[in-house]
Scaffold this active site. Structure first.
Site, PDB file in Angstrom:
ATOM      1  CG  HIS A   1      -1.428   1.041   1.137  1.00 25.90           C
ATOM      2  ND1 HIS A   1      -3.333   1.055  -0.021  1.00 25.90           N
ATOM      3  CD2 HIS A   1      -2.605   2.125   1.631  1.00 25.90           C
ATOM      4  CE1 HIS A   1      -4.585   2.033   0.579  1.00 25.90           C
ATOM      5  NE2 HIS A   1      -3.450   2.288   1.166  1.00 25.90           N
ATOM      6  CD1 TRP A   2       1.594   2.864   2.653  1.00 27.45           C
ATOM      7  CD2 TRP A   2       3.076   1.930   4.285  1.00 27.45           C
ATOM      8  NE1 TRP A   2       0.910   3.233   4.025  1.00 27.45           N
ATOM      9  CE2 TRP A   2       2.030   3.355   5.696  1.00 27.45           C
ATOM     10  CE3 TRP A   2       3.887   1.791   4.744  1.00 27.45           C
ATOM     11  CZ2 TRP A   2       1.519   2.169   6.747  1.00 27.45           C
ATOM     12  CZ3 TRP A   2       4.154   2.043   6.643  1.00 27.45           C
ATOM     13  CH2 TRP A   2       2.787   2.388   6.849  1.00 27.45           C
TER      14      TRP A   2
END
Length: 287
Positions: A267-268
Site C-alpha cells: 500500500h505504500w
C-alpha cells in the site's frame, strides 16, 4: 531539467502551522519551484512526515514541496461537528493562505481521495494529479466482500493503538517485510497516541451512522470522468488495503491518465519503492 542536490530535510526544520478559516493545519514546507502537495493516507500515526519522509528531500530539488497533516491527523486540529470534515475544503484553505494558485497533488490512499475530490471540485487549482494506492468511486470501494483485510487491521489499530497493533499495521502495508521495522511501527505508535481525539474521530466514521465515512468522495461518482488534470495512478500489485483494480478503474475513467503497476509492492509505494516513486513523480510533474 537540471537537478540540485537533494535537500537534507528534517521534520523540525520544515515544520509550519497555518490557521485557516476552518482548522489549524500543520505542514512541512521546503524547496522552490512549482508546488507539489503531498497528502498522506489514513490510519493511526499517519502524518505528512511519516508517509513521505523518503520523498520530500528528493522532490524538493526542483519543486516547493508541502507535506500536510490533514485535520484529524498529526499536529493539526481534530475536526468538530460545527465545522465538519471536508478535506478538500481544508486543502483549498491551506493553499489560499500559502498563496498557491495551482499545485500538483500527490495523494496516498485517503490522500488520493482528497486529490481526486480537489481535481473534480476545483480543477483550476490542480496542475497534475498523482494517486498511490487510492480508491476510485464506484461499487465495492473496499472489496467485493466488504472491508478489506488491510482495513480491518487499520481499524483495529485505530480502536486499540498498541505497539503490537501498530506493528501489524505496518506489516500489512508493506510487501517487503524488511521495511516494516520496529522503528517505523514505533514512530506510528507515538504519533497515534499523541492525540486520542484524532483516533476517536476517524473510528467514528466507520461506527457512527451519523458520521458516514468519506461522504463527499462517494458523491463524486461519474464526475471523476470530468478530471482534466494529467493523472498518474501508481499502485502496488500486492496492496492488501485497496486493490489495484481501483487504479484500473481510475485510468479507464479519466481520459488523460496512465497507470504504473508495481509488483512486490503493497500500500505504500512511496516507501517501498521510494527511488522509483521519486523519479516517476519528478518526471511527471516536470513535464
Amino acid at each position: 531539467m537540471t537537478s540540485s542536490p537533494t535537500y537534507e530535510v528534517t521534520a523540525a526544520s520544515t515544520s509550519n502551522v497555518a490557521q485557516t478559516d476552518r482548522y489549524r493545519i500543520h505542514y512541512h514546507d521546503v524547496g522552490t519551484g512549482h508546488p507539489i502537495v503531498l497528502l498522506h493516507g489514513s490510519g493511526p500515526g499517519a502524518t505528512g512526515w511519516s508517509n513521505f519522509s523518503p520523498n520530500i528531500g528528493h522532490l524538493a530539488q526542483n519543486h516547493r514541496v508541502i507535506a500536510v497533516d490533514m485535520p484529524g491527523w498529526g499536529r493539526s486540529d481534530t475536526p468538530n461537528t460545527t465545522v465538519g470534515w471536508d478535506p478538500v475544503l481544508d486543502l483549498m484553505g491551506l493553499l489560499d493562505l500559502l498563496e498557491i494558485d495551482r499545485a500538483a497533488l500527490v495523494g496516498n490512499s485517503m490522500g488520493g481521495m482528497t486529490s481526486l475530490g480537489a481535481a473534480v471540485r476545483f480543477p483550476q487549482r490542480v496542475s497534475h494529479l498523482v494517486t498511490m494506492g487510492a480508491p476510485c468511486p464506484g461499487a465495492n470501494i473496499f472489496s467485493p466482500t466488504g472491508v478489506s483485510e488491510g482495513m480491518k487491521v487499520l481499524l483495529q489499530a485505530t480502536r486499540e493503538p498498541s505497539p503490537e497493533n501498530l506493528k501489524r499495521l505496518v506489516q500489512i502495508m508493506c510487501y517487503d517485510q524488511s521495511l516494516a521495522t520496529d522503528e517505523l511501527a514505533e514512530v506510528r505508535y507515538q504519533a497515534a497516541i499523541a492525540n486520542r481525539d484524532h483516533l476517536d474521530h476517524f473510528f467514528a466514521m466507520f461506527t457512527n451512522p451519523k458520521v458516514p465515512p468519506f461522504t463527499e468522495f462517494f458523491q463524486l461518482g461519474s464526475r471523476v470522468a470530468d478530471i482534466t488534470a494529467p493523472t498518474l495512478a501508481i499502485h502496488g500489485r500486492d496492496d492488501r488495503v485497496l486493490s489495484y483494480e481501483h487504479s484500473l478503474r481510475l485510468v479507464s475513467t479519466v481520459a488523460n491518465s496512465r497507470l504504473v503497476l508495481l509488483n512486490r509492492c503493497g500500500h505504500w509505494a512511496q516507501i517501498e519503492h521510494a527511488a522509483e516513486f521519486n523519479r516517476l513523480v519528478a518526471d511527471f510533474v516536470g513535464n
